[in-house]
Design a protein around this motif. Structure first.
Motif, PDB file in Angstrom:
ATOM      1  N   PHE A 129       0.850  -1.194   0.000  1.00 16.67           N
ATOM      2  CA  PHE A 129       0.000   0.000   0.000  1.00 16.67           C
ATOM      3  C   PHE A 129       0.881   1.238   0.000  1.00 16.67           C
ATOM      4  CE2 PHE A 129      -2.604  -3.212   2.164  1.00 16.67           C
ATOM      5  CZ  PHE A 129      -3.721  -3.197   1.355  1.00 16.67           C
ATOM      6  N   THR A 130       0.418   2.224  -0.702  1.00 20.15           N
ATOM      7  CA  THR A 130       1.120   3.500  -0.660  1.00 20.15           C
ATOM      8  C   THR A 130       0.732   4.252   0.613  1.00 20.15           C
ATOM      9  OG1 THR A 130      -0.614   4.712  -1.812  1.00 20.15           O
ATOM     10  CG2 THR A 130       1.045   3.601  -3.181  1.00 20.15           C
ATOM     11  N   LEU A 131       1.484   5.253   0.950  1.00 18.61           N
ATOM     12  CA  LEU A 131       1.206   6.050   2.151  1.00 18.61           C
ATOM     13  C   LEU A 131      -0.161   6.728   2.050  1.00 18.61           C
ATOM     14  CD1 LEU A 131       2.142   7.207   4.833  1.00 18.61           C
ATOM     15  CD2 LEU A 131       3.268   9.056   3.571  1.00 18.61           C
ATOM     16  N   ILE A 132      -0.503   7.209   0.875  1.00 22.37           N
ATOM     17  CA  ILE A 132      -1.802   7.876   0.677  1.00 22.37           C
ATOM     18  C   ILE A 132      -2.935   6.890   0.895  1.00 22.37           C
ATOM     19  CG2 ILE A 132      -3.290   9.005  -1.020  1.00 22.37           C
ATOM     20  CD1 ILE A 132      -0.808  10.266  -2.230  1.00 22.37           C
ATOM     21  N   GLU A 133      -2.790   5.660   0.388  1.00 17.65           N
ATOM     22  CA  GLU A 133      -3.826   4.637   0.575  1.00 17.65           C
ATOM     23  C   GLU A 133      -4.016   4.306   2.052  1.00 17.65           C
ATOM     24  OE1 GLU A 133      -3.553   2.091  -3.589  1.00 17.65           O
ATOM     25  OE2 GLU A 133      -2.151   1.655  -1.951  1.00 17.65           O
ATOM     26  N   LEU A 134      -2.922   4.230   2.786  1.00 23.35           N
ATOM     27  CA  LEU A 134      -3.015   3.945   4.223  1.00 23.35           C
ATOM     28  C   LEU A 134      -3.723   5.079   4.966  1.00 23.35           C
ATOM     29  CD1 LEU A 134       0.487   2.375   4.955  1.00 23.35           C
ATOM     30  CD2 LEU A 134      -1.736   1.232   5.029  1.00 23.35           C
ATOM     31  N   ILE A 135      -3.389   6.319   4.608  1.00 29.03           N
ATOM     32  CA  ILE A 135      -4.019   7.470   5.263  1.00 29.03           C
ATOM     33  C   ILE A 135      -5.516   7.480   4.991  1.00 29.03           C
ATOM     34  CG2 ILE A 135      -4.174   9.986   5.270  1.00 29.03           C
ATOM     35  CD1 ILE A 135      -1.142  10.054   4.760  1.00 29.03           C
ATOM     36  N   VAL A 136      -5.907   7.225   3.745  1.00 33.97           N
ATOM     37  CA  VAL A 136      -7.332   7.188   3.385  1.00 33.97           C
ATOM     38  C   VAL A 136      -8.034   6.059   4.126  1.00 33.97           C
ATOM     39  CG1 VAL A 136      -8.963   6.771   1.505  1.00 33.97           C
ATOM     40  CG2 VAL A 136      -6.998   8.279   1.141  1.00 33.97           C
TER      41      VAL A 136
ATOM     42  N   SER B  82     -16.280   6.326  14.668  1.00 34.98           N
ATOM     43  CA  SER B  82     -16.905   7.476  15.328  1.00 34.98           C
ATOM     44  C   SER B  82     -18.422   7.406  15.218  1.00 34.98           C
ATOM     45  CB  SER B  82     -16.400   8.775  14.711  1.00 34.98           C
ATOM     46  OG  SER B  82     -15.012   8.918  14.898  1.00 34.98           O
ATOM     47  N   ILE B  83     -18.913   7.051  14.030  1.00 38.37           N
ATOM     48  CA  ILE B  83     -20.363   6.935  13.843  1.00 38.37           C
ATOM     49  C   ILE B  83     -20.937   5.828  14.725  1.00 38.37           C
ATOM     50  CG2 ILE B  83     -22.171   6.333  12.178  1.00 38.37           C
ATOM     51  CD1 ILE B  83     -20.442   7.682  10.021  1.00 38.37           C
ATOM     52  N   ALA B  84     -20.246   4.685  14.740  1.00 37.12           N
ATOM     53  CA  ALA B  84     -20.711   3.560  15.549  1.00 37.12           C
ATOM     54  C   ALA B  84     -20.686   3.905  17.033  1.00 37.12           C
ATOM     55  CB  ALA B  84     -19.849   2.330  15.273  1.00 37.12           C
ATOM     56  N   ALA B  85     -19.620   4.563  17.477  1.00 35.70           N
ATOM     57  CA  ALA B  85     -19.508   4.932  18.893  1.00 35.70           C
ATOM     58  C   ALA B  85     -20.575   5.951  19.283  1.00 35.70           C
ATOM     59  CB  ALA B  85     -18.118   5.495  19.182  1.00 35.70           C
ATOM     60  N   GLY B  86     -20.844   6.912  18.375  1.00 28.58           N
ATOM     61  CA  GLY B  86     -21.885   7.899  18.655  1.00 28.58           C
ATOM     62  C   GLY B  86     -23.252   7.260  18.803  1.00 28.58           C
ATOM     63  N   GLY B  87     -23.558   6.293  17.923  1.00 26.88           N
ATOM     64  CA  GLY B  87     -24.830   5.584  18.037  1.00 26.88           C
ATOM     65  C   GLY B  87     -24.915   4.774  19.313  1.00 26.88           C
ATOM     66  N   PHE B  88     -23.812   4.153  19.708  1.00 22.18           N
ATOM     67  CA  PHE B  88     -23.786   3.371  20.943  1.00 22.18           C
ATOM     68  C   PHE B  88     -24.000   4.263  22.166  1.00 22.18           C
ATOM     69  CE2 PHE B  88     -21.396   1.441  24.490  1.00 22.18           C
ATOM     70  CZ  PHE B  88     -22.092   0.248  24.595  1.00 22.18           C
ATOM     71  N   VAL B  89     -23.340   5.421  22.169  1.00 16.77           N
ATOM     72  CA  VAL B  89     -23.512   6.364  23.276  1.00 16.77           C
ATOM     73  C   VAL B  89     -24.957   6.849  23.358  1.00 16.77           C
ATOM     74  CG1 VAL B  89     -22.897   8.671  24.119  1.00 16.77           C
ATOM     75  CG2 VAL B  89     -21.100   7.107  23.338  1.00 16.77           C
TER      76      VAL B  89
ATOM     77  N   PHE C 137      -7.167   4.558   6.968  1.00 19.32           N
ATOM     78  CA  PHE C 137      -7.303   4.877   8.400  1.00 19.32           C
ATOM     79  C   PHE C 137      -8.344   5.966   8.635  1.00 19.32           C
ATOM     80  CE2 PHE C 137      -3.082   2.833   9.113  1.00 19.32           C
ATOM     81  CZ  PHE C 137      -3.485   1.974  10.125  1.00 19.32           C
ATOM     82  N   GLY C 138      -8.430   6.932   7.724  1.00 23.58           N
ATOM     83  CA  GLY C 138      -9.438   7.987   7.856  1.00 23.58           C
ATOM     84  C   GLY C 138     -10.848   7.430   7.782  1.00 23.58           C
ATOM     85  N   LEU C 139     -11.097   6.554   6.806  1.00 27.04           N
ATOM     86  CA  LEU C 139     -12.414   5.932   6.680  1.00 27.04           C
ATOM     87  C   LEU C 139     -12.740   5.071   7.902  1.00 27.04           C
ATOM     88  CD1 LEU C 139     -12.333   4.887   2.904  1.00 27.04           C
ATOM     89  CD2 LEU C 139     -13.677   6.729   3.948  1.00 27.04           C
TER      90      LEU C 139
END
Length: 205
Positions: free
Chosen positions: A6-13, A23-30, A15-17
């Motif tokens: 993987f390229t560095l850009i692919e890894l960053i994307v 975050s969405i899952a945690a917000g729904g759980f909270v 990890f971002g996704l």
């Protein structure tokens, strides 16, 4: 042999996704946990209030000489219980609680005395649980008292024993529930029957 990776850009994307999904899952759980806590707090407050209402109803069921005491912010009802004690129940609007009081035995208060001025002879005590906040109390009493000098509105066209309707608006004392402004309405009607003293209702025409 050339190795694929993987390229560095692919890894960053990636990890971002991944972070967005977490975050969405945690917000729904909270949110689920918060909703559960609110529901549990309301159910607990409702159960506690049910015990208070039952205590009031049990005492009123064998009482007599009922009267409403007009007060726009702290409605009260007075009656004589089975032990011949002059009892009052009221809403304490500042503490948001139902309170009960028995008249001072040394006070010159009679069955016909039913006014706010007589509160000086009563020592009120809170009877609602700490997890309950009572925001509203409506009292409607009708029927015939043993003492005809204590007048109640008729319950329709028939002569009846006193009938007392208590309507409450309650909420939980939990800050989260109060912030959401959620309340529960509860109502009960008590038919007071001091059979030894009060004549039976007249038959229907």
């Amino acid at each position: 042999m050339k190795k694929q990776g993987f390229t560095l850009i692919e890894l960053i994307v990636a990890f971002g996704l991944f972070a967005i999904v977490i975050s969405i899952a945690a917000g729904g759980f909270v949110q689920i946990i918060r909703s559960y806590r609110v529901a549990a707090a309301l159910m607990s407050a409702n159960d506690s209030m049910a015990l208070t209402i039952e205590q009031m109803a049990r005492e009123m069921r064998t009482g007599y000489n009922f009267c409403e005491i007009a007060d726009s912010t702290e409605p009260k009802i007075q009656f004589v219980n089975a032990n011949n004690e002059v009892v009052r129940y009221k809403l304490n609007s500042s503490d948001r609680a139902i309170e009960r009081a028995v008249s001072d035995i040394s006070a010159p208060i009679g069955f016909n005395s039913c006014s706010n001025a007589d509160d000086q002879w009563f020592n009120y005590q809170k009877i609602t649980a700490a997890n309950v906040a009572v925001t509203k109390l409506n009292i409607v009493a009708c029927g015939n008292n043993i003492d005809p000098g204590i007048f109640l509105n008729p319950c329709g066209s028939l002569t009846t024993w006193p009938r007392i309707t208590l309507a409450f608006s309650i909420t939980s004392a939990e800050p989260e529930v109060e912030r959401l402004g959620i309340s529960i309405d509860a109502q009960t009607t008590i038919s007071a029957r001091n059979i030894a003293e009060l004549p039976a209702p007249a038959p229907a025409p």
